[in-house]
Design a protein around this motif. Structure first.
Motif, PDB file in Angstrom:
ATOM      1  N   MET A   1       0.750  -1.229  -0.082  1.00 31.85           N
ATOM      2  CA  MET A   1       0.012  -0.038  -0.063  1.00 31.85           C
ATOM      3  C   MET A   1       0.810   1.124  -0.161  1.00 31.85           C
ATOM      4  SD  MET A   1      -2.920  -1.189  -0.043  1.00 31.85           S
ATOM      5  CE  MET A   1      -3.824   0.121   0.165  1.00 31.85           C
ATOM      6  N   THR A   2       2.143   1.199  -0.519  1.00 32.22           N
ATOM      7  CA  THR A   2       2.925   2.378  -0.484  1.00 32.22           C
ATOM      8  C   THR A   2       2.701   3.474  -1.493  1.00 32.22           C
ATOM      9  OG1 THR A   2       4.880   0.902   0.168  1.00 32.22           O
ATOM     10  CG2 THR A   2       5.219   3.013  -0.702  1.00 32.22           C
ATOM     11  N   PRO A   3       2.414   4.739  -1.147  1.00 28.46           N
ATOM     12  CA  PRO A   3       1.854   5.775  -1.926  1.00 28.46           C
ATOM     13  C   PRO A   3       2.783   5.976  -2.870  1.00 28.46           C
ATOM     14  CG  PRO A   3       2.420   6.609   0.015  1.00 28.46           C
ATOM     15  CD  PRO A   3       2.472   5.374   0.276  1.00 28.46           C
ATOM     16  N   VAL A   4       2.344   6.137  -4.528  1.00 27.21           N
ATOM     17  CA  VAL A   4       3.240   6.503  -5.522  1.00 27.21           C
ATOM     18  C   VAL A   4       2.667   7.899  -6.048  1.00 27.21           C
ATOM     19  CG1 VAL A   4       3.792   5.531  -7.741  1.00 27.21           C
ATOM     20  CG2 VAL A   4       3.422   3.978  -5.969  1.00 27.21           C
ATOM     21  N   LEU A   5       3.637   8.474  -6.210  1.00 31.64           N
ATOM     22  CA  LEU A   5       3.670   9.580  -6.957  1.00 31.64           C
ATOM     23  C   LEU A   5       4.134   9.713  -8.350  1.00 31.64           C
ATOM     24  CD1 LEU A   5       4.691  12.527  -4.675  1.00 31.64           C
ATOM     25  CD2 LEU A   5       2.355  11.933  -5.178  1.00 31.64           C
ATOM     26  N   TYR A   6       3.192  10.101  -9.402  1.00 31.87           N
ATOM     27  CA  TYR A   6       3.528   9.678 -10.781  1.00 31.87           C
ATOM     28  C   TYR A   6       3.917  11.097 -11.392  1.00 31.87           C
ATOM     29  CZ  TYR A   6       3.396   6.816 -14.809  1.00 31.87           C
ATOM     30  OH  TYR A   6       3.757   6.055 -16.001  1.00 31.87           O
ATOM     31  N   VAL A   7       5.109  11.108 -12.092  1.00 34.72           N
ATOM     32  CA  VAL A   7       5.578  12.218 -12.695  1.00 34.72           C
ATOM     33  C   VAL A   7       5.637  12.313 -14.417  1.00 34.72           C
ATOM     34  CG1 VAL A   7       7.682  13.614 -13.002  1.00 34.72           C
ATOM     35  CG2 VAL A   7       7.431  12.418 -10.870  1.00 34.72           C
ATOM     36  N   THR A   8       4.621  13.207 -14.698  1.00 32.03           N
ATOM     37  CA  THR A   8       4.379  13.355 -16.192  1.00 32.03           C
ATOM     38  C   THR A   8       4.690  14.625 -16.903  1.00 32.03           C
ATOM     39  OG1 THR A   8       2.067  14.258 -15.879  1.00 32.03           O
ATOM     40  CG2 THR A   8       2.366  11.751 -15.498  1.00 32.03           C
ATOM     41  N   GLY A   9       4.771  14.579 -18.111  1.00 30.64           N
ATOM     42  CA  GLY A   9       5.012  15.611 -18.668  1.00 30.64           C
ATOM     43  C   GLY A   9       3.775  16.742 -18.903  1.00 30.64           C
ATOM     44  N   SER A  10       3.830  17.996 -19.115  1.00 31.32           N
ATOM     45  CA  SER A  10       2.659  19.008 -19.037  1.00 31.32           C
ATOM     46  C   SER A  10       1.587  18.684 -19.921  1.00 31.32           C
ATOM     47  CB  SER A  10       3.338  20.428 -19.372  1.00 31.32           C
ATOM     48  OG  SER A  10       3.601  20.437 -20.756  1.00 31.32           O
ATOM     49  N   SER A  11       1.942  17.946 -20.941  1.00 32.44           N
ATOM     50  CA  SER A  11       0.841  17.577 -21.832  1.00 32.44           C
ATOM     51  C   SER A  11       0.374  16.233 -21.778  1.00 32.44           C
ATOM     52  CB  SER A  11       1.423  17.857 -23.293  1.00 32.44           C
ATOM     53  OG  SER A  11       2.601  17.015 -23.638  1.00 32.44           O
ATOM     54  N   ASP A  12       0.477  15.458 -20.752  1.00 33.90           N
ATOM     55  CA  ASP A  12       0.335  14.038 -20.616  1.00 33.90           C
ATOM     56  C   ASP A  12      -0.856  13.815 -19.655  1.00 33.90           C
ATOM     57  OD1 ASP A  12       2.182  13.464 -22.275  1.00 33.90           O
ATOM     58  OD2 ASP A  12       3.735  12.983 -20.789  1.00 33.90           O
ATOM     59  N   ALA A  13      -2.134  14.545 -19.929  1.00 33.28           N
ATOM     60  CA  ALA A  13      -3.127  14.386 -19.100  1.00 33.28           C
ATOM     61  C   ALA A  13      -3.671  12.927 -19.234  1.00 33.28           C
ATOM     62  CB  ALA A  13      -4.159  15.481 -19.308  1.00 33.28           C
ATOM     63  N   ASP A  14      -3.706  12.384 -20.297  1.00 31.78           N
ATOM     64  CA  ASP A  14      -4.197  11.205 -20.468  1.00 31.78           C
ATOM     65  C   ASP A  14      -3.324   9.872 -19.468  1.00 31.78           C
ATOM     66  OD1 ASP A  14      -5.954   9.387 -21.822  1.00 31.78           O
ATOM     67  OD2 ASP A  14      -3.951   8.465 -22.484  1.00 31.78           O
ATOM     68  N   VAL A  15      -2.128  10.216 -19.678  1.00 34.84           N
ATOM     69  CA  VAL A  15      -1.182   9.438 -18.838  1.00 34.84           C
ATOM     70  C   VAL A  15      -1.443   9.399 -17.492  1.00 34.84           C
ATOM     71  CG1 VAL A  15       1.170   9.019 -18.305  1.00 34.84           C
ATOM     72  CG2 VAL A  15       0.677   9.418 -20.731  1.00 34.84           C
ATOM     73  N   ALA A  16      -1.654  10.856 -17.049  1.00 37.56           N
ATOM     74  CA  ALA A  16      -1.989  10.804 -15.543  1.00 37.56           C
ATOM     75  C   ALA A  16      -3.095  10.300 -15.131  1.00 37.56           C
ATOM     76  CB  ALA A  16      -1.896  12.316 -15.383  1.00 37.56           C
ATOM     77  N   ILE A  17      -4.123  10.289 -15.939  1.00 36.34           N
ATOM     78  CA  ILE A  17      -5.223   9.662 -15.883  1.00 36.34           C
ATOM     79  C   ILE A  17      -5.347   8.052 -15.548  1.00 36.34           C
ATOM     80  CG2 ILE A  17      -7.735   9.131 -16.529  1.00 36.34           C
ATOM     81  CD1 ILE A  17      -7.605  11.809 -17.510  1.00 36.34           C
ATOM     82  N   ARG A  18      -4.235   7.653 -16.722  1.00 41.48           N
ATOM     83  CA  ARG A  18      -3.939   6.094 -16.413  1.00 41.48           C
ATOM     84  C   ARG A  18      -3.359   5.647 -15.273  1.00 41.48           C
ATOM     85  NH1 ARG A  18      -1.309   5.406 -22.171  1.00 41.48           N
ATOM     86  NH2 ARG A  18      -1.056   3.408 -21.386  1.00 41.48           N
ATOM     87  N   ALA A  19      -2.556   6.539 -14.866  1.00 42.49           N
ATOM     88  CA  ALA A  19      -1.576   6.310 -13.645  1.00 42.49           C
ATOM     89  C   ALA A  19      -2.571   6.284 -12.405  1.00 42.49           C
ATOM     90  CB  ALA A  19      -0.639   7.388 -13.627  1.00 42.49           C
ATOM     91  N   LEU A  20      -3.484   7.155 -12.267  1.00 38.84           N
ATOM     92  CA  LEU A  20      -4.422   7.222 -11.188  1.00 38.84           C
ATOM     93  C   LEU A  20      -5.177   6.077 -11.191  1.00 38.84           C
ATOM     94  CD1 LEU A  20      -5.246  10.949 -11.218  1.00 38.84           C
ATOM     95  CD2 LEU A  20      -4.059   9.916  -9.611  1.00 38.84           C
ATOM     96  N   LYS A  21      -5.658   5.575 -12.282  1.00 41.58           N
ATOM     97  CA  LYS A  21      -6.529   4.199 -12.568  1.00 41.58           C
ATOM     98  C   LYS A  21      -5.682   3.098 -11.930  1.00 41.58           C
ATOM     99  CE  LYS A  21      -9.987   5.720 -15.731  1.00 41.58           C
ATOM    100  NZ  LYS A  21     -10.548   5.745 -16.985  1.00 41.58           N
ATOM    101  N   GLY A  22      -4.307   3.142 -12.419  1.00 37.81           N
ATOM    102  CA  GLY A  22      -3.605   2.158 -11.947  1.00 37.81           C
ATOM    103  C   GLY A  22      -3.145   1.977 -10.580  1.00 37.81           C
ATOM    104  N   GLY A  23      -3.382   3.015  -9.758  1.00 36.39           N
ATOM    105  CA  GLY A  23      -2.823   2.718  -8.229  1.00 36.39           C
ATOM    106  C   GLY A  23      -2.227   3.967  -7.957  1.00 36.39           C
TER     107      GLY A  23
END
Length: 339
Positions: free
Chosen positions: A72-94
């Motif tokens: 259950m370790t929290p993960v902060l995902y680092v994305t580029g400024s134009s990667d909103a879709d990637v950020a959403i996929r990361a949040l859905k991925g945990g």
């Protein structure tokens, strides 16, 4: 607080190590997803900072791999400024949150703030899970204690009933034997409730059909007046509280005992017991085809049974009806109450 920093940019990782150290974070750098997964499996970290782009993979592969391990370790995902879709996929991925990587000075303050927030959320989640676990344990202990208490009460009442049975055997008069027998039946009714509570999955409720069926069978087997009398039961599935079950059990014992004693003075007959529900109302009825009941003559015997029925009806919030328009012969008594 140890942070696993998974990023294939060594220069940015060194800068992150220096900046995050000012906020009391110890940064362990993993230059690849494979190394990050090895470190994540071997060591304990308070949080993970995970970049998205790697040479042959993405950070989503890391999220997928650690999800299978159940940590259950929290993960902060680092994305580029134009990667909103990637950020959403990361949040859905945990991922617990994401931070947009920019070339400005805002990146590390945002990263530090997001880390502190993620760690606080993880702490609150752990505390809630522990509180829920303690609550479940406390509930299980309380149910176990309550079940044990009902078991002991039922056994104690059964012991008292056995003592009364022994007293009946040495009693001199039939009147004394009858009084002791009726007292024994009443104790049996109360003991049956606690036995039902002990064996029930829900220790706060009594299934009336499960409780009343054995109670009637025991009454017929131990009551001398039951010889030649057949008890027929039709009991629907209905649950109620222990207090109401005790009241109903005592009322039923009195009604059936009276029917066995007085309905068929010259021979055998049938006594019918029915429990039914309709539109939120419940009815427990006792019926026979015997000589009938004349309320103008008052109760037979001491009248204690009638007083008990009236008292238990008040406890139950019920009404007792004697007779039925379509039954000119025999006796019909119904106890009606709201569920």
């Amino acid at each position: 607080m140890r942070i696993l920093y998974v990023d294939d940019d060594p220069a940015l990782a060194r800068l992150a190590t220096r900046v995050l150290a000012r906020s009391d974070f110890e940064v362990i750098h993993a230059p690849s997803i494979e190394t990050g997964l090895e470190l994540f499996a071997a060591e304990e970290f308070e949080a993970v900072v995970l970049d998205h782009y790697f040479e042959n993979q993405t950070g989503l592969n890391f999220l997928e791999a650690i999800a299978e391990r159940g940590k259950m370790t929290p993960v902060l995902y680092v994305t580029g400024s134009s990667d909103a879709d990637v950020a959403i996929r990361a949040l859905k991925g945990g991922a617990a949150d994401y931070v947009v990587k920019t070339a400005t000075d805002d990146f590390f303050p945002l990263l530090t703030s997001a880390l502190e927030q993620a760690l606080e959320n993880a702490r609150l989640r752990r505390e809630k899970e522990e509180a829920d676990r303690q609550l479940i344990l406390a509930k299980e202990r309380a149910e176990l204690l309550l079940a044990e208490m009902n078991h002991r009460i039922a056994n104690s009442l059964s012991l008292v009933s056995a003592m009364i049975r022994m007293q009946m055997q040495i009693a001199d008069s039939e009147e004394t034997k009858t009084a002791l027998n009726e007292t024994q039946n009443r104790i049996t009714a109360i003991a049956g409730v606690h036995r039902s509570l002990y064996t029930s999955e829900n220790v706060g409720e009594v299934q009336l059909d499960v409780y009343l069926g054995p109670l009637l069978a025991e009454l017929q087997g131990t009551n001398a007046a039951a010889r030649g009398t057949t008890l027929s039961t039709d009991l629907c599935r209905l649950s109620t509280t222990a207090d109401k079950a005790v009241a109903l059990g005592v009322i039923l014992i009195e009604l059936v005992t009276n029917a066995m004693k007085y309905a068929y003075p010259g021979g055998s007959g049938e006594v019918r017991i029915k429990l039914q529900t309709q539109n939120g109302n419940a009815t427990l009825s006792v019926e026979d085809d015997g000589i009938g009941y004349d309320s103008t003559n008052g109760p037979k015997g001491t009248g204690l049974g009638t007083r008990l029925i009236n008292a238990m009806s008040i406890t139950l919030g019920a009404t007792v009806t004697y007779g039925r328009d379509d039954k000119p012969t025999g006796t019909y008594v119904a106890v009606n109450w709201q569920q």
